[in-house]
Design an enzyme around this catalytic site. Structure first.
Site, PDB file in Angstrom:
ATOM      1  N   HIS A 164      -8.040  -4.787  -0.929  1.00 37.80           N
ATOM      2  CA  HIS A 164      -6.773  -4.103  -0.650  1.00 37.80           C
ATOM      3  C   HIS A 164      -5.813  -4.972   0.138  1.00 37.80           C
ATOM      4  O   HIS A 164      -4.616  -4.710   0.156  1.00 37.80           O
ATOM      5  CB  HIS A 164      -7.054  -2.798   0.091  1.00 37.80           C
ATOM      6  CG  HIS A 164      -5.858  -1.922   0.220  1.00 37.80           C
ATOM      7  ND1 HIS A 164      -5.088  -1.564  -0.865  1.00 37.80           N
ATOM      8  CD2 HIS A 164      -5.273  -1.345   1.301  1.00 37.80           C
ATOM      9  CE1 HIS A 164      -4.092  -0.792  -0.463  1.00 37.80           C
ATOM     10  NE2 HIS A 164      -4.179  -0.647   0.851  1.00 37.80           N
ATOM     11  N   SER A 211       0.840  -1.188   0.000  1.00 38.79           N
ATOM     12  CA  SER A 211       0.000   0.000   0.000  1.00 38.79           C
ATOM     13  C   SER A 211       0.882   1.248   0.000  1.00 38.79           C
ATOM     14  O   SER A 211       1.694   1.426  -0.905  1.00 38.79           O
ATOM     15  CB  SER A 211      -0.939  -0.039   1.205  1.00 38.79           C
ATOM     16  OG  SER A 211      -1.927   0.946   1.110  1.00 38.79           O
TER      17      SER A 211
END
Length: 716
Positions: A687, A572
């Site tokens: 995610h 991320s």
């Protein structure tokens, strides 16, 4: 927010890692040979400021997915054929699906609620048992909802994302289900007593929604209401009040934000006899306005913009300050926890951290609140209660030199579940009645042979002289023997603290095989409070990367590893850190794991939730900030002639927070330039890059096979 894989953030506006003989000879892991003029065309396009890979931003585009499938097949063929992959996969599955794991729970109304996944229940079971049974070792669970059975019956790829139940009996709950793990999800009202979804109950279609109960028959909702109801970041900008028995279209508008806001969301706290509800307007990722819903409408709380609201208890709005604040002539320091008296408007200081101490979590309950602290990155737990002369804080006695995390708090009774762990000691769960002492009730299994494993804290000196702590975990014999294959993990953003926790998979797949694992507590994180985070915002962000490089150089100087044996890992925002490390300091590293990353920093604000992060990174539309972003954007700083370590990109098609186009475009550019790389994109998973335990096991086995082979830990 974009949080680190496998870690959770405490920030209220969370919008919240892991591979076969890898050889650099012959094909060397290259993708298909580019056409003769492919590299020249790419170079010219990038030099002209024209992105030649925009087609890879079409998430479900046929051409883009054909490229993804080809890269997946190429990379998986290599990684999964390595002799270490199958054993690592089996070990990861054994750990992740162990029946002896501690069931993590929430506490309410005398019950412990748990969501459980294993090799039989791949999608999972939502279940509960009485709290008294849970804390005394009970094993009889009452199944509330079987997600595997639900998915099969409805023909959906459901991923359970949680449930919000309404007080006081907590019978009815808004259950959140996403397709494949995406942030956008469906919310459906469920009746626990009936074990069924409520016919004609509250229902929100797939969207990035937020809800809060304001009563058994009143739901506050922020969702996609149609045209012009979302912000530029893709989050709701309108909050409405929906009464049971009325049509969705009849819901009453309470608040409208602006398109430029990050988003607006409802919140509520149960006070024991009623809900106190409100709306938070996030003007940026860090600047918010909090409103209470009163009989006279919405009333703005006087907090400064950089404030995290923890909840409401005993007539006080409890908040953490992320900036210095002067209010009515009194100074309140950065990082302090305060209480706003909703009756008279007075401010009470509950806790103010000392130097090198940071508040990590604030959890109110009826009668006080619990705080977890980091004291030079050592965990501590406090209970704070109001007294006649002010707030009294008491330290709750737990083992030292480890990570302390609040597992659950019963908001009415103050009963507490808290865990302690360190890299070589599995999690121990403690139970404490409010005002009592903690008692150990459960322990995580020993998932790897930790005998002889040590964790040591060192310090590196960054370019500007700042002291950067880091933790090294390995067998003592490995450290004494000299340089060894090492993975250095980093994140460095969004005030997320990276802590030395116990990981059975890292221990079994990496430490047992003779590897070293390092976490770097670089600026941008929350290890030392808001100031540590804010030191690396926007145009100051190079400090974060310099901190990370300083840790790497320190590891090499101490003889713990060498550049050829040093791999780095991040996901991320940490994926951006990896991309910058690859392009700025390829000389330091032998392998780079780049997970669900941001890499195109000149278009990040135009992709999915990217616009919400300009408060962290700066805006490409502001000249000064764009000029800085041009210096760090990995996609734009990839050198056709440089000698890079072969990176491993991993991402998810279903990630609707960080666009998979970031990883796709960077890998495609490396392909055109003739640079070796590996690439794996999970077609689902959100995610976190994995939608269930089986996918997590695959991700971890690929990750550690890659690092082990690339850094020389694993034989061909």
């Amino acid at each position: 927010m974009i949080g680190p894989l496998g870690n959770s953030s405490i920030r209220p506006l969370s919008l919240l890692l892991v591979i076969a003989g890898l050889s650099l000879g012959a094909c060397g892991g290259r993708s298909d040979t580019p056409e003769d003029n492919d590299s020249d065309q790419m170079r010219q396009a990038m030099a002209d400021g024209t992105d030649p890979n925009l087609w890879l931003e079409e998430v479900e585009g046929e051409r883009a997915l054909d490229w993804v499938r080809a890269e997946n097949a190429r990379s998986l063929e290599e990684l999964q054929s390595h002799a270490a992959y199958a054993p690592m996969l089996a070990e990861a599955r054994e750990i992740l699906t162990s029946q002896d794991r501690i069931p993590e729970v929430s506490l309410r109304d005398g019950f412990a609620y748990n969501f459980w996944q294993d090799d039989t229940h791949v999608r999972g079971l939502w279940r509960r048992m009485p709290t008294a049974a849970y804390v005394t070792g009970g094993t009889e669970w009452e199944t509330l909802l079987d997600i595997d059975a639900l998915a099969e019956a409805e023909g959906e790829n459901w991923v359970f994302e949680g449930a919000l139940c309404v007080a006081p009996d907590y019978r009815r709950c808004m259950v959140t289900l996403s397709r494949g793990g995406s942030d956008a999800a469906v919310k459906r009202e469920y009746d626990i007593a009936e074990k069924a979804f409520v016919e004609d109950g509250f229902f929100l279609d797939e969207a990035k929604s937020g809800v809060a109960w304001a009563g058994e028959d009143t739901l506050l909702i922020a969702t996609d209401f149609g045209d012009n109801s979302l912000t530029e970041s893709g989050y709701p900008r309108i909050v409405k009040r929906w009464q049971r028995g009325t049509a969705f279209a009849e819901a009453e508008t309470l608040f409208e934000g602006e398109a430029e806001d990050v988003g607006v969301w409802p919140f509520s706290s149960w006070t024991g006899d009623a809900y106190q509800a409100g709306v938070v307007r996030a003007e940026t990722f860090y600047d918010s306005v909090h409103y209470l819903i009163t009989d006279k409408g919405l009333s703005a709380l006087p907090f400064p913009p950089k404030t995290d609201l923890a909840g409401i208890t005993q007539g006080l709005a409890i908040a953490s300050l992320n900036q210095d604040w002067t209010y009515e002539g009194v100074d309140y320091p950065l990082g302090a926890v305060i209480g706003l008296d909703l009756a008279d408007g007075g401010i009470q200081t509950i806790y103010a951290p000392a130097d090198r101490t940071a508040v990590q979590a604030v959890v109110p309950f009826k009668g006080g609140l619990y705080l977890t602290l980091l004291d030079n990155i050592r965990g501590r737990l406090l209970m704070a209660q109001p007294r006649s002369l002010g707030w009294q804080t008491n330290t709750i006695d737990l083992p030292d030199n480890g990570v302390v995390s609040i597992g659950a708090v019963d908001e009415m009774t103050g009963d507490l579940l808290v865990s302690y762990e360190n890299p070589s000691q599995p999690e121990t769960l403690y139970y404490q009645k409010a005002g009592g002492v903690p008692t150990a009730i459960k322990s995580q299994p020993v998932f790897y042979a930790a005998e002889g494993v040590v964790t040591r804290q060192f310090e590196a000196i960054s370019r500007d002289g700042t002291v950067i702590p880091y933790f090294v975990t390995a067998k003592e014999s490995v450290l004494e023997a000299g340089p060894a294959p090492t993975i250095q993990y980093g994140y460095g953003g969004f005030q997320v603290s990276i802590l030395p926790t116990y990981s059975g998979t890292t221990g079994r797949l990496w430490l047992e095989r003779g590897g070293v694992y390092v976490i770097a507590n670089i600026r941008g994180g929350g290890e030392f409070g808001p100031a540590w985070h804010q030191a690396g915002l926007k145009t100051e962000r190079q400090k974060i990367y310099d901190d990370f490089f300083a840790v790497s150089e320190s590891l090499i100087e101490k003889g713990i590893t060498t550049p050829a044996q040093l791999g780095i890992l991040g996901g991320s925002n940490g994926g951006l850190l990896m991309g910058v490390s690859l392009t700025q300091r390829p000389d330091l590293y032998g392998a780079v794991g780049i997970g669900v990353p941001l890499l195109d920093m000149l278009r990040f604000d135009q992709l999915l939730a990217g616009a919400s992060w300009v408060g962290e990174y700066g805006s490409p539309d502001i000249a000064e900030e764009r000029a800085f972003l041009e210096t760090i954007s990995p996609y734009h700083n990839l050198d056709p002639e440089a000698d890079y370590p072969r990176p491993y990109f991993f991402t998810s098609t279903k990630d609707d927070r960080v666009h998979p186009g970031h990883a796709r475009k960077m890998a495609r550019l490396m392909q055109a330039y003739g640079h070796p790389f590996l690439y794996y994109e999970n077609i689902e998973g959100g995610h976190g890059a994995a939608a269930n335990l089986d996918q997590q096991a695959i991700r971890l086995a690929l990750q550690f096979t890659y690092f082990g082979a690339e850094l020389g830990l694993l034989a061909d």
